[in-house]
Design a protein around this motif. Sequence first.
Motif, PDB file in Angstrom:
ATOM      1  N   ASP A   2       0.849  -1.190   0.000  1.00  0.00           N
ATOM      2  CA  ASP A   2       0.000   0.000   0.000  1.00  0.00           C
ATOM      3  C   ASP A   2       0.886   1.242   0.000  1.00  0.00           C
ATOM      4  O   ASP A   2       1.769   1.380   0.837  1.00  0.00           O
ATOM      5  CB  ASP A   2      -0.890   0.034   1.248  1.00  0.00           C
ATOM      6  CG  ASP A   2      -1.895  -1.098   1.275  1.00  0.00           C
ATOM      7  OD1 ASP A   2      -2.526  -1.348   0.234  1.00  0.00           O
ATOM      8  OD2 ASP A   2      -2.049  -1.725   2.332  1.00  0.00           O
ATOM      9  N   GLU A   3       0.632   2.132  -0.956  1.00  0.00           N
ATOM     10  CA  GLU A   3       1.347   3.411  -1.007  1.00  0.00           C
ATOM     11  C   GLU A   3       0.819   4.310   0.109  1.00  0.00           C
ATOM     12  O   GLU A   3      -0.357   4.299   0.435  1.00  0.00           O
ATOM     13  CB  GLU A   3       1.120   4.104  -2.357  1.00  0.00           C
ATOM     14  CG  GLU A   3       1.687   3.359  -3.535  1.00  0.00           C
ATOM     15  CD  GLU A   3       3.183   3.550  -3.686  1.00  0.00           C
ATOM     16  OE1 GLU A   3       3.747   4.514  -3.116  1.00  0.00           O
ATOM     17  OE2 GLU A   3       3.788   2.725  -4.387  1.00  0.00           O
ATOM     18  N   ARG A   4       1.714   5.077   0.701  1.00  0.00           N
ATOM     19  CA  ARG A   4       1.339   6.035   1.753  1.00  0.00           C
ATOM     20  C   ARG A   4       1.898   7.401   1.364  1.00  0.00           C
ATOM     21  O   ARG A   4       2.851   7.890   1.972  1.00  0.00           O
ATOM     22  CB  ARG A   4       1.882   5.555   3.084  1.00  0.00           C
ATOM     23  CG  ARG A   4       1.303   4.186   3.477  1.00  0.00           C
ATOM     24  CD  ARG A   4       1.878   3.717   4.751  1.00  0.00           C
ATOM     25  NE  ARG A   4       1.528   4.674   5.793  1.00  0.00           N
ATOM     26  CZ  ARG A   4       0.912   4.354   6.914  1.00  0.00           C
ATOM     27  NH1 ARG A   4       0.583   3.129   7.154  1.00  0.00           N
ATOM     28  NH2 ARG A   4       0.644   5.266   7.803  1.00  0.00           N
ATOM     29  N   PRO A   5       1.312   8.038   0.347  1.00  0.00           N
ATOM     30  CA  PRO A   5       1.898   9.276  -0.189  1.00  0.00           C
ATOM     31  C   PRO A   5       1.931  10.443   0.791  1.00  0.00           C
ATOM     32  O   PRO A   5       2.782  11.324   0.665  1.00  0.00           O
ATOM     33  CB  PRO A   5       1.015   9.591  -1.396  1.00  0.00           C
ATOM     34  CG  PRO A   5      -0.272   8.875  -1.132  1.00  0.00           C
ATOM     35  CD  PRO A   5       0.080   7.657  -0.326  1.00  0.00           C
ATOM     36  N   ALA A   6       1.052  10.479   1.773  1.00  0.00           N
ATOM     37  CA  ALA A   6       1.019  11.610   2.709  1.00  0.00           C
ATOM     38  C   ALA A   6       2.001  11.449   3.866  1.00  0.00           C
ATOM     39  O   ALA A   6       2.264  12.407   4.592  1.00  0.00           O
ATOM     40  CB  ALA A   6      -0.391  11.782   3.266  1.00  0.00           C
ATOM     41  N   GLU A   7       2.573  10.265   4.037  1.00  0.00           N
ATOM     42  CA  GLU A   7       3.416  10.031   5.206  1.00  0.00           C
ATOM     43  C   GLU A   7       4.674  10.897   5.275  1.00  0.00           C
ATOM     44  O   GLU A   7       4.977  11.444   6.340  1.00  0.00           O
ATOM     45  CB  GLU A   7       3.787   8.560   5.324  1.00  0.00           C
ATOM     46  CG  GLU A   7       4.521   8.271   6.611  1.00  0.00           C
ATOM     47  CD  GLU A   7       4.719   6.799   6.867  1.00  0.00           C
ATOM     48  OE1 GLU A   7       5.803   6.469   7.371  1.00  0.00           O
ATOM     49  OE2 GLU A   7       3.826   6.010   6.585  1.00  0.00           O
ATOM     50  N   PRO A   8       5.453  11.047   4.202  1.00  0.00           N
ATOM     51  CA  PRO A   8       6.651  11.900   4.322  1.00  0.00           C
ATOM     52  C   PRO A   8       6.322  13.332   4.760  1.00  0.00           C
ATOM     53  O   PRO A   8       7.021  13.897   5.604  1.00  0.00           O
ATOM     54  CB  PRO A   8       7.273  11.853   2.927  1.00  0.00           C
ATOM     55  CG  PRO A   8       6.830  10.522   2.384  1.00  0.00           C
ATOM     56  CD  PRO A   8       5.419  10.358   2.903  1.00  0.00           C
ATOM     57  N   ALA A   9       5.255  13.907   4.233  1.00  0.00           N
ATOM     58  CA  ALA A   9       4.874  15.274   4.626  1.00  0.00           C
ATOM     59  C   ALA A   9       4.424  15.310   6.081  1.00  0.00           C
ATOM     60  O   ALA A   9       4.731  16.262   6.815  1.00  0.00           O
ATOM     61  CB  ALA A   9       3.770  15.800   3.712  1.00  0.00           C
ATOM     62  N   MET A  10       3.718  14.268   6.526  1.00  0.00           N
ATOM     63  CA  MET A  10       3.283  14.206   7.918  1.00  0.00           C
ATOM     64  C   MET A  10       4.497  14.109   8.835  1.00  0.00           C
ATOM     65  O   MET A  10       4.580  14.780   9.850  1.00  0.00           O
ATOM     66  CB  MET A  10       2.363  12.992   8.120  1.00  0.00           C
ATOM     67  CG  MET A  10       1.805  12.841   9.533  1.00  0.00           C
ATOM     68  SD  MET A  10       2.838  11.983  10.756  1.00  0.00           S
ATOM     69  CE  MET A  10       3.241  10.469   9.960  1.00  0.00           C
ATOM     70  N   ALA A  53       6.909   6.263   0.724  1.00  0.00           N
ATOM     71  CA  ALA A  53       6.502   5.481   1.889  1.00  0.00           C
ATOM     72  C   ALA A  53       5.486   4.428   1.459  1.00  0.00           C
ATOM     73  O   ALA A  53       4.517   4.730   0.768  1.00  0.00           O
ATOM     74  CB  ALA A  53       5.898   6.398   2.943  1.00  0.00           C
ATOM     75  N   VAL A  54       5.744   3.212   1.868  1.00  0.00           N
ATOM     76  CA  VAL A  54       4.837   2.111   1.556  1.00  0.00           C
ATOM     77  C   VAL A  54       4.655   1.241   2.793  1.00  0.00           C
ATOM     78  O   VAL A  54       5.488   1.236   3.704  1.00  0.00           O
ATOM     79  CB  VAL A  54       5.351   1.226   0.391  1.00  0.00           C
ATOM     80  CG1 VAL A  54       5.431   2.013  -0.895  1.00  0.00           C
ATOM     81  CG2 VAL A  54       6.684   0.609   0.730  1.00  0.00           C
TER      82      VAL A  54
END
Length: 93
Positions: A2-10, A53-54
């Motif tokens: 699962d891709e987690r595209p918002a994680e690096p910004a968080m 992030a995945v």
Amino acid sequence: MDERPAEPAMRERLYRLWITRADELRAELGEAQAANMLHEAHQMLPTLPGRRAVLLTLRRPANAPAAPGAADRMTAPRRHPGDRPAISERTPQ
């Protein structure tokens, strides 16, 4: 996977918050824990731009038993000098 595209910004927001509120962290958590968190923030912030992030989940089919000697649990995280022991790092199974 699962891709987690918002994680690096968080994580960037979290690390910047730790840095800007360092005095509050020290007062609330103590010097050692605050120092660990601030070290992590300063170390990880430069690595975040462009980071992918995945979440990867591996599953063994229910009808396929584990081979002898196969790992069925994650290894414990490495400890660093000065780390306090965690209450529990195991996930109930």
